[in-house]
Write an enzyme that holds these catalytic residues in place. Structure first.
Site, short mmCIF file in Angstrom:
data_model
loop_
_atom_site.label_atom_id
_atom_site.label_comp_id
_atom_site.label_asym_id
_atom_site.label_seq_id
_atom_site.Cartn_x
_atom_site.Cartn_y
_atom_site.Cartn_z
N SER A 40 0.54 -1.15 0.04
CA SER A 40 -0.20 0.06 -0.26
C SER A 40 0.25 1.50 -0.19
O SER A 40 -0.18 2.26 -0.37
CB SER A 40 -1.29 -0.30 0.68
N LYS A 83 0.07 4.80 6.37
CA LYS A 83 -0.42 5.34 5.65
C LYS A 83 0.07 6.72 5.67
O LYS A 83 0.71 7.33 6.39
CB LYS A 83 -1.55 5.41 5.25
#
Length: 177
Positions: A40, A83
């Site tokens: 990710s 993230k």
């Protein structure tokens, strides 16, 4: 006068116990090691990269747009995610169907994203509530982030810390952000 074997054993046990306590305090309150579990964050971080997370930074400062953070996953609090903070409290955030991010009406230039992302998920403009942030992975097509959660907002209290250093593999060693 020579030391007794018993005294040497006690000193060794004391040193080991002290080292364990110091390591625990460091990890619990200052710096936490973390391994990147998914794609990710490619190209910023690769699967298997090992990084260090500063656990103190947000006790003395604010979360900022662009910070790469580690936090408790909203869908499973036993799992930690990494993230990038895209929007902070009071920001209006939108992700277009083409994957472009718009903050407070301004198109964002994001040189850190993976240009090969194909599965893009739009997000209708919303305002980030107080005490929350909106996060996305740099590999937008392979990231379970704010766009997919029941509530798109990550409470600031769920943030473990800010990433600051890659220590493995040696070829990628260096400061982050």
């Amino acid at each position: 006068m020579p030391r007794s074997a018993f005294r040497s054993i006690l000193e060794t046990i004391g040193i080991l116990a002290g080292a364990i306590v110091v390591a625990w305090v460091l990890q619990a309150y200052l710096v936490k090691p973390f391994q990147i579990p998914s794609a990710s964050m490619v190209p910023t971080m690769n699967i298997g990269d090992r990084i260090l997370v500063n656990r103190l930074v947000y006790r003395f400062g604010e979360v900022k747009r662009g910070d790469v953070i580690v936090f408790k996953a909203p869908i499973d609090p036993d799992v930690d995610y990494v993230k990038r903070v895209i929007a902070v409290a009071r920001d209006r955030v939108e992700v277009t169907p083409q994957g472009a991010v718009v903050i407070n009406g301004e198109l964002q230039v994001e040189n850190y994203t993976n240009p090969n992302s194909t599965r893009l998920q739009p997000f209708t403009e919303q305002t980030v509530p107080e005490g929350n942030v909106f996060v996305m992975g740099d590999n937008r097509g392979d990231s379970k982030d704010s766009r997919f959660w029941t509530s798109p907002w990550l409470p600031v209290d769920d943030i473990i810390g800010k990433t600051f250093f890659t220590y493995w593999p040696p070829g990628r060693m260096g400061m982050l952000n």
